[in-house]
Design a protein around this motif. Structure first.
Motif, short mmCIF file in Angstrom:
data_model
loop_
_atom_site.label_atom_id
_atom_site.label_comp_id
_atom_site.label_asym_id
_atom_site.label_seq_id
_atom_site.Cartn_x
_atom_site.Cartn_y
_atom_site.Cartn_z
N UNK A 413 -51.74 38.70 148.25
CA UNK A 413 -52.34 38.74 149.60
C UNK A 413 -51.38 39.31 150.63
N UNK A 414 -50.23 38.67 150.79
CA UNK A 414 -49.27 39.07 151.82
C UNK A 414 -47.90 38.57 151.41
N UNK A 415 -46.84 39.39 151.54
CA UNK A 415 -45.51 38.95 151.10
C UNK A 415 -45.03 37.67 151.77
N UNK A 416 -45.56 37.37 152.95
CA UNK A 416 -45.13 36.14 153.63
C UNK A 416 -45.63 34.89 152.91
N UNK A 417 -46.73 35.01 152.19
CA UNK A 417 -47.36 33.83 151.59
C UNK A 417 -46.68 33.45 150.29
N UNK A 418 -45.39 33.17 150.38
CA UNK A 418 -44.58 32.86 149.20
C UNK A 418 -45.07 31.62 148.47
N UNK A 419 -45.83 30.78 149.17
CA UNK A 419 -46.26 29.49 148.61
C UNK A 419 -47.47 29.62 147.69
N UNK A 420 -47.83 30.82 147.28
CA UNK A 420 -49.01 31.02 146.43
C UNK A 420 -49.03 30.08 145.23
N UNK A 421 -47.85 29.84 144.62
CA UNK A 421 -47.81 28.95 143.45
C UNK A 421 -46.88 27.75 143.65
N UNK A 422 -46.22 27.66 144.80
CA UNK A 422 -45.22 26.62 145.00
C UNK A 422 -45.77 25.22 144.75
N UNK A 423 -46.87 24.89 145.40
CA UNK A 423 -47.38 23.53 145.35
C UNK A 423 -48.37 23.32 144.20
#
Length: 438
Positions: A413-423
């Motif tokens: 989606x967007x490089x800022x959304x690093x949390x795509x798989x974090x949680x």
């Protein structure tokens, strides 16, 4: 002073009835049975909070007066047409599956029941359930059956949705806390069931969820809800506390407020302390997790309260390296996309250093930092395998600080959304709950 109000699990208007299929409004149940008709009782949208792309409508659940049994028959997705009217613009939704079920919920396998579930493609442009605020979606969806089914004849009339079913989101109560200065902060709370003391997870949302709606801190990103979903609670039962930074009040200036604002920070700490005093919290297992502006909040709060929290997960954050020496003892698992342009990986917003620079400063202050880099769009199993290998490396060298960097061009989606798989990552979450101040 605190105020907590419990929301109903389903926000259903009293007496609300779905727009009926023509000819069924005045037909009694016995007549329905004799004629073979099956009356629509109501219809509700089913929503889901996506890992990194907001709150979306993923299905419609239509409840019928009588059980539907297709005797093994399949319902073609083309049997239904669904359209959503959002902000006065009407566009089709993509139907991906249709099946009967015993409850108003999506399922891997349908079964005979009173419900007809119509799954929708969450990637549709008009799938969102919220923008800056939740969208008004009551009766926004029109569902038309265009093909005869064995027990359900097609109809020229559309069914309109009555309300919404929000799995997990509806399990949070809504509340607010007012500190001694009169500053008020809203929050959502998930409470585990059963006796005993439980860990407390405090989730700090991103800048896009600053609002007065007491909702988007749950639905803007899947950070709070992932800790409250049933499979996670079975594995790690815990309180989940999700405060929300309020919108700036008139005359407060153009910069607004965030987790580093003195009033917000004082109220947040006051909320946590009051909650701990009132609820059976395991005070050795209080955790901070946050993304973007919330990551910044973590890295600003920890040095001021170095003895309060057992561990933290800051994602795509930034902070002040001059204070980092105060938190060398706190277990951290940080992550950030290398090509993030919103909060740059090395030099953060407003000239403040990003995660890479902060990890270097932490290492210089004496902490052992274990680093890994991989793609953020790996399949879940491979992603967790990489995390597991990094954790083994950290344990082997006695490190309690881990730092995951995501290769350029791989964050969805967007490089800022690093949390795509974090949680979503059980390895990271298992690590978090294993931490204790003792």
């Amino acid at each position: 002073m605190s105020r907590i109000s419990r929301r109903a699990a389903l926000s259903l208007a009293a007496g609300a009835v779905a727009t009926p299929v023509a000819g069924t409004v005045t037909v009694a149940a016995t007549q329905e049975e004799r004629s073979g008709r099956n009356r629509v009782v109501r219809a509700d949208l089913i929503t889901a909070v996506m890992p990194s792309d907001n709150w979306r409508v993923i299905a419609v659940a239509i409840r019928y007066a009588h059980r539907i049994d297709l005797r093994g028959g399949q319902i073609p997705s083309s049997a239904f047409q669904v359209a959503a009217t959002i902000n006065r613009e009407t566009a089709s939704r993509t139907v991906t599956r249709a099946y009967t079920n015993t409850a108003a919920e999506v399922s891997d396998r349908g079964r005979p029941g009173e419900y007809l579930i119509i799954e929708l493609d969450p990637r549709d442009a008009n799938a969102r359930a919220a923008g800056a605020d939740p969208l008004p979606l009551d009766r926004a969806y029109a569902i038309r059956q265009v093909t005869d089914l064995p027990e359900l004849p097609a109809s020229p009339f559309a069914i309109r949705n009555d309300g919404m079913i929000n799995p997990v989101v509806d399990d949070f109560c809504a509340g607010s806390f007012t500190d001694s200065t009169g500053f008020e902060i809203d929050f959502r709370l998930y409470e585990p069931t059963g006796p005993g003391r439980y860990p407390l997870v405090i989730t700090l949302h991103g800048g896009g969820e600053v609002a007065d709606n007491n909702m988007t801190q749950l639905t803007g990103n899947r950070i709070a809800v992932t800790f409250a979903k049933p499979d996670r609670q079975r594995r790690h039962p815990a309180f989940v506390l999700a405060p929300q930074v309020p919108l700036p009040r008139p005359m407060e200036g153009p910069d607004g407020t965030d987790w580093t604002d003195a009033r917000v920070q004082a109220a947040t700490v006051g909320l946590i302390d009051t909650f701990i005093a009132k609820y059976p919290v395991d005070t050795d297992r209080i955790y901070l997790v946050g993304l973007s502006s919330g990551g910044r909040g973590i890295l600003n709060l920890l040095p001021k309260h170095p003895g309060k929290f057992a561990a933290a997960i800051p994602t795509a954050g930034w902070g002040d390296p001059s204070t980092i020496d105060k938190i060398t003892h706190i277990p951290l698992w940080a992550d950030h996309s290398i090509d993030d342009q919103v909060v740059p990986y090395k030099e953060g917003r407003f000239g403040k250093p990003g995660t890479w620079t902060l990890m270097n400063a932490l290492e210089a202050a004496g902490a052992k930092v274990t680093r890994g880099e991989w793609a953020n769009n790996l399949p879940e199993a491979e992603f967790e395998a990489r995390s597991r290998a990094l954790l083994r490396e950290a344990r082997a060298k006695g490190s309690h600080v881990l730092f995951t960097s995501y290769s350029p061009g791989t964050t969805p989606v967007n490089p800022h959304l690093a949390w795509a798989q974090t949680y979503e990552n059980d390895v990271v979450i298992d690590w978090l709950f294993a931490q204790s101040r003792r």
